[in-house]
Motif scaffolding. Structure first.
Motif, short mmCIF file in Angstrom:
data_model
loop_
_atom_site.label_atom_id
_atom_site.label_comp_id
_atom_site.label_asym_id
_atom_site.label_seq_id
_atom_site.Cartn_x
_atom_site.Cartn_y
_atom_site.Cartn_z
N PRO A 1 5.18 98.84 -8.62
CA PRO A 1 5.76 97.64 -9.22
C PRO A 1 5.43 96.35 -8.47
CG PRO A 1 7.35 99.40 -9.24
CD PRO A 1 6.19 99.88 -8.39
N GLU A 2 5.21 96.45 -7.18
CA GLU A 2 4.86 95.26 -6.40
C GLU A 2 3.34 95.04 -6.35
OE1 GLU A 2 8.78 96.48 -5.75
OE2 GLU A 2 7.04 97.70 -5.22
N VAL A 3 2.58 96.11 -6.19
CA VAL A 3 1.14 95.99 -5.98
C VAL A 3 0.38 95.77 -7.30
CG1 VAL A 3 -0.90 97.24 -5.16
CG2 VAL A 3 1.23 97.39 -3.90
N ARG A 4 0.82 96.39 -8.37
CA ARG A 4 0.11 96.31 -9.66
C ARG A 4 0.69 95.25 -10.59
NH1 ARG A 4 -4.46 99.83 -10.02
NH2 ARG A 4 -4.00 101.68 -8.80
N ARG A 5 1.76 94.62 -10.20
CA ARG A 5 2.42 93.63 -11.06
C ARG A 5 1.54 92.40 -11.24
NH1 ARG A 5 6.91 91.54 -13.16
NH2 ARG A 5 7.64 89.50 -12.52
N TYR A 6 1.40 91.99 -12.48
CA TYR A 6 0.67 90.77 -12.82
C TYR A 6 1.54 90.03 -13.84
CZ TYR A 6 -3.26 87.75 -14.12
OH TYR A 6 -4.07 86.68 -14.37
N PRO A 7 2.48 89.19 -13.35
CA PRO A 7 3.49 88.59 -14.22
C PRO A 7 2.89 87.79 -15.37
CG PRO A 7 3.89 88.02 -11.92
CD PRO A 7 2.57 88.71 -11.98
N MET A 8 3.65 87.74 -16.44
CA MET A 8 3.25 86.98 -17.62
C MET A 8 4.23 85.82 -17.81
SD MET A 8 2.22 90.01 -20.29
CE MET A 8 1.42 88.97 -21.51
N LEU A 9 3.78 84.83 -18.54
CA LEU A 9 4.61 83.67 -18.86
C LEU A 9 5.55 84.00 -20.00
CD1 LEU A 9 1.93 80.84 -18.84
CD2 LEU A 9 3.58 81.37 -17.04
N ARG A 10 6.73 83.41 -19.98
CA ARG A 10 7.65 83.49 -21.11
C ARG A 10 7.26 82.34 -22.03
NH1 ARG A 10 10.98 82.16 -24.44
NH2 ARG A 10 13.13 82.78 -24.62
N HIS A 11 6.95 82.66 -23.26
CA HIS A 11 6.51 81.67 -24.24
C HIS A 11 7.49 81.66 -25.40
CE1 HIS A 11 3.34 78.91 -25.24
NE2 HIS A 11 3.06 79.50 -26.37
N HIS A 12 7.14 81.02 -26.49
CA HIS A 12 8.02 80.92 -27.67
C HIS A 12 8.53 82.28 -28.12
CE1 HIS A 12 7.26 76.69 -28.34
NE2 HIS A 12 5.97 76.92 -28.21
N PHE A 13 7.66 83.25 -28.18
CA PHE A 13 8.00 84.55 -28.75
C PHE A 13 7.94 85.67 -27.72
CE2 PHE A 13 6.10 81.94 -32.12
CZ PHE A 13 7.25 81.74 -32.88
N GLY A 14 8.22 85.37 -26.48
CA GLY A 14 8.23 86.38 -25.44
C GLY A 14 7.06 86.25 -24.49
N ALA A 15 6.74 87.37 -23.84
CA ALA A 15 5.66 87.39 -22.86
C ALA A 15 4.34 86.99 -23.52
CB ALA A 15 5.53 88.77 -22.25
N TYR A 16 3.57 86.16 -22.79
CA TYR A 16 2.34 85.65 -23.37
C TYR A 16 1.35 85.31 -22.28
CZ TYR A 16 -0.89 82.53 -25.74
OH TYR A 16 -2.03 81.94 -26.23
N GLU A 17 0.10 85.62 -22.52
CA GLU A 17 -1.05 85.16 -21.74
C GLU A 17 -2.17 84.96 -22.74
OE1 GLU A 17 -1.84 84.36 -18.30
OE2 GLU A 17 0.28 84.73 -18.11
N PRO A 18 -2.89 83.89 -22.65
CA PRO A 18 -4.02 83.71 -23.57
C PRO A 18 -5.04 84.85 -23.39
CG PRO A 18 -3.59 81.70 -22.32
CD PRO A 18 -2.73 82.77 -21.74
N LEU A 19 -5.40 85.49 -24.48
CA LEU A 19 -6.35 86.61 -24.42
C LEU A 19 -7.79 86.18 -24.67
CD1 LEU A 19 -4.33 89.24 -26.47
CD2 LEU A 19 -4.60 89.13 -24.01
N ASP A 20 -7.96 85.03 -25.30
CA ASP A 20 -9.30 84.65 -25.75
C ASP A 20 -10.33 84.57 -24.63
OD1 ASP A 20 -8.41 84.58 -28.32
OD2 ASP A 20 -8.13 82.42 -28.39
N ASP A 21 -9.96 84.00 -23.48
CA ASP A 21 -10.94 83.87 -22.39
C ASP A 21 -11.36 85.24 -21.87
OD1 ASP A 21 -10.80 81.14 -22.64
OD2 ASP A 21 -9.49 80.85 -20.91
N ALA A 22 -10.39 86.11 -21.61
CA ALA A 22 -10.71 87.44 -21.09
C ALA A 22 -11.51 88.25 -22.09
CB ALA A 22 -9.43 88.17 -20.71
#
Length: 178
Positions: free
Chosen positions: A43-64
């Motif tokens: 949980p500490e080593v593999r965690r990659y937090p996401m932003l809280r957005h309008h509808f929950g967790a969100y990260e832009p996927l388009d670039d990746a």
């Protein structure tokens, strides 16, 4: 996809959700899987937090995903109208499958992600994004995160919950210590 990605990137939430499913089913395997995650530093080593957005967790996927799309490994299909896309569907193409197999052969540590994706999909159990969002919002840390902030960890609470459920299982589900 964002809701599935959230559980992949936040092993503490994944483990806590496994505990919730264990409480509903008493399936020992779920308690064991949660324990494998929470008894480690995952949980500490593999965690990659996401932003809280309008509808929950969100990260832009388009670039990746653009990198994978330009290499012919992934395809994206949009559903909806020109003015309003309702859903993006992503497909791993034959070339993508080949590259994924090669990566795992050359670097077996990446098997972790294959295994975790399988676990996340099992946990999602065919539920769509709206259903998963409702489930994820049941977590106080998730629901209380301000829009634009990173969603906080539940690892301390999940570990305490795991220990409580283990004690109950050892006591035959009565919660009494002999």
């Amino acid at each position: 996809m964002q809701k599935l990605d959230f559980w992949l990137r936040n092993p503490d939430y994944l483990a806590d959700e496994l505990l919730t499913k264990y409480e509903a089913s008493s399936e020992a395997r779920l308690l064991e899987l949660a324990g494998l995650i929470l008894d480690s530093e995952e949980p500490e080593v593999r965690r990659y937090p996401m932003l809280r957005h309008h509808f929950g967790a969100y990260e832009p996927l388009d670039d990746a995903l653009a990198v994978l799309r330009s290499a012919g490994l992934v395809a994206r299909r949009r559903r909806g109208t020109v003015n309003r896309v309702r859903q993006h569907d992503y497909f791993l193409l034959t070339a993508g499958r080949t590259v994924a197999r090669e990566v795992i052969q050359e670097a077996p540590a990446f098997q972790y992600y294959v295994d975790r994706v399988g676990l996340v999909l099992d946990l999602a159990d065919g539920r769509g994004g709206s259903q998963l969002k409702r489930q994820q919002y049941l977590q106080r840390e998730y629901a209380d995160a301000a829009r634009g902030d990173r969603i906080g960890s539940v690892s301390v609470r999940a570990r305490a919950r795991l220990e409580h459920l283990r004690r109950q299982a050892e006591d035959g589900g009565t919660g009494e210590h002999g």
